[in-house]
Enzyme design. Structure first.
Site, PDB file in Angstrom:
ATOM      1  CG  MET A 190      -7.609   7.924   7.602  1.00 58.97           C
ATOM      2  SD  MET A 190      -9.007   6.208   6.607  1.00 58.97           S
ATOM      3  CE  MET A 190      -8.990   5.499   7.888  1.00 58.97           C
ATOM      4  CG  ASP A 198      -1.777  -0.638   0.893  1.00 61.97           C
ATOM      5  OD1 ASP A 198      -2.332  -1.019   0.217  1.00 61.97           O
ATOM      6  OD2 ASP A 198      -2.915  -0.733   1.338  1.00 61.97           O
ATOM      7  CE  LYS A 200      -7.272   0.043  -1.097  1.00 56.84           C
ATOM      8  NZ  LYS A 200      -6.211  -0.702  -0.981  1.00 56.84           N
TER       9      LYS A 200
HETATM   10  C1  LIG Z   1      -6.285   3.707   6.061  1.00 50.36           C
HETATM   11  S1  LIG Z   1      -5.520   4.289   7.704  1.00 50.36           S
HETATM   12  C2  LIG Z   1      -5.031   2.719   7.833  1.00 50.36           C
HETATM   13  C3  LIG Z   1      -4.556   2.508   8.942  1.00 50.36           C
HETATM   14  C4  LIG Z   1      -3.049   1.609   9.840  1.00 50.36           C
HETATM   15  N1  LIG Z   1      -4.120   0.453   8.823  1.00 50.36           N
HETATM   16  C5  LIG Z   1      -2.583   1.843  10.756  1.00 50.36           C
HETATM   17  O1  LIG Z   1      -2.426   0.913  11.633  1.00 50.36           O
HETATM   18  O2  LIG Z   1      -2.194   2.296  11.016  1.00 50.36           O
HETATM   19  C6  LIG Z   1      -4.449   5.741   6.493  1.00 50.36           C
HETATM   20  C7  LIG Z   1      -4.815   6.443   7.538  1.00 50.36           C
HETATM   21  O3  LIG Z   1      -3.561   5.749   9.113  1.00 50.36           O
HETATM   22  C8  LIG Z   1      -3.311   7.180   9.769  1.00 50.36           C
HETATM   23  N2  LIG Z   1      -1.434   6.740   9.510  1.00 50.36           N
HETATM   24  C9  LIG Z   1      -0.803   5.935   8.990  1.00 50.36           C
HETATM   25  N3  LIG Z   1       0.315   6.318   8.725  1.00 50.36           N
HETATM   26  C10 LIG Z   1       0.453   7.115   9.533  1.00 50.36           C
HETATM   27  C11 LIG Z   1       1.708   7.907  10.081  1.00 50.36           C
HETATM   28  N4  LIG Z   1       3.062   6.462   9.825  1.00 50.36           N
HETATM   29  N5  LIG Z   1       1.652   9.023  10.893  1.00 50.36           N
HETATM   30  C12 LIG Z   1       0.858   9.558  10.958  1.00 50.36           C
HETATM   31  N6  LIG Z   1      -0.527   9.173  10.410  1.00 50.36           N
HETATM   32  C13 LIG Z   1      -0.493   7.787  10.085  1.00 50.36           C
HETATM   33  C14 LIG Z   1      -3.501   8.442   8.768  1.00 50.36           C
HETATM   34  O4  LIG Z   1      -3.875   9.022   9.662  1.00 50.36           O
HETATM   35  C15 LIG Z   1      -3.587   7.909   7.778  1.00 50.36           C
HETATM   36  O5  LIG Z   1      -4.611   8.981   7.246  1.00 50.36           O
END
Ligand SMILES: C[S@@+](CC[C@H](N)C(=O)[O-])C[C@H]1O[C@@H](n2cnc3c(N)ncnc32)[C@H](O)[C@@H]1O
Length: 246
Positions: free
Chosen positions: A171, A34, A56
């Site tokens: 998100m 991803d 995505k």
């Molecule tokens: C589709 S979700 C996936 C979350 C992922 N499965 C997790 O456990 O972190 C994507 C969201 O995770 C958050 N996110 C993911 N990686 C991040 C990071 N390194 N720093 C801050 N927010 C992050 C943001 O809110 C982003 O919009």
């Protein structure tokens, strides 16, 4: 018939990848990954493996969810080790549950390898513990961007305002004006602290700290943008206590 491993890549810092996940990347035949998986983690992939970007991000879909699942099924029919690599943890707002159900329905063997979710790691790297005996004894993980066709119409933000002392929003940046309005309607004061963290756990990590009442102005003034994690609650005060000592 091969097997699909749903592997959590963690939030960005390659040191937060699990040993089990690292081992699978090193011997994978195919890796479908991803958008939020960091380049350092992609370098852990077996050089001979086929690498497919299914990334995505809002408004920019490179592979539709149905196509990704079909691809996993096809690859597992001809390869031994197929890794589905997802940012953070696959089962936390990562569609890991949906993919596992569909793979099992197609009789494909699947195994989950959890990862460290950004909602825990990004605040930790910003010196914000999500619970603390003096500040918070409950934490909720919630999405600020809900999928269409969900079994419930919407997150009950007004109820959350009363029900959880720490709120972690994934998100949520685009919907923040609405979320703040609803939390305030539910009884959360506009002085409640909030932290926004983007690129959490990477060298580019940025954070914006404020209160519910002024964070939107701070976002506008700083051009802070998604993707980011939001942390709401008194635990954000601990950031101020710890960050100036480091
Ligand atoms: C589709 S979700 C996936 C979350 C992922 N499965 C997790 O456990 O972190 C994507 C969201 O995770 C958050 N996110 C993911 N990686 C991040 C990071 N390194 N720093 C801050 N927010 C992050 C943001 O809110 C982003 O919009």
């Amino acid at each position: 018939m091969g097997k699909v491993y749903l592997v959590g890549a963690g939030p960005g810092d390659p040191g937060l990848m699990t040993i089990k996940g690292h081992g699978l990347l090193a011997c994978a035949d195919v890796v479908i990954y991803d958008a939020l998986v960091s380049p350092e983690i992609l370098q852990m992939i077996n050089p001979k493996a086929e690498k497919i970007n299914a990334g995505k991000r809002m408004g920019r879909h490179s592979l539709l969810q149905e196509d990704t699942t079909q691809l996993l099924i096809q690859k597992a029919q001809i390869h031994h080790i197929v890794v589905r690599l997802k940012g953070g943890d696959p089962f936390i707002f990562g569609r890991g549950g949906e993919e596992m159900i569909e793979l099992m329905a197609a009789n494909i063997p699947v195994e989950i390898v959890p990862g460290i979710t950004s909602g825990i790691a990004a605040p930790a790297y910003a010196y914000i513990p999500l619970t603390h005996r003096l500040y918070s004894s409950s934490v909720t993980f919630v999405t600020g961007h809900e999928a269409a066709g969900k079994y419930k119409p919407a997150v009950k933000w007004t109820a959350l305002a009363q029900g959880s002392e720490t709120i972690i929003i994934y998100m949520g940046i685009h919907n923040l004006p609405y979320i703040i309005e609803q939390l305030n309607l539910g009884g959360l004061s506009l002085q409640t602290p909030i932290a926004l963290i983007r690129w959490g756990t990477t060298p580019q990590q940025e954070q914006l700290i404020g209160e519910l009442g002024n964070i939107l102005d701070k976002i506008a003034a700083s051009n802070f943008s998604a993707p980011a994690i939001a942390i709401i609650g008194n635990v954000v005060h601990i950031h101020q206590l710890l960050s100036h000592k480091t």
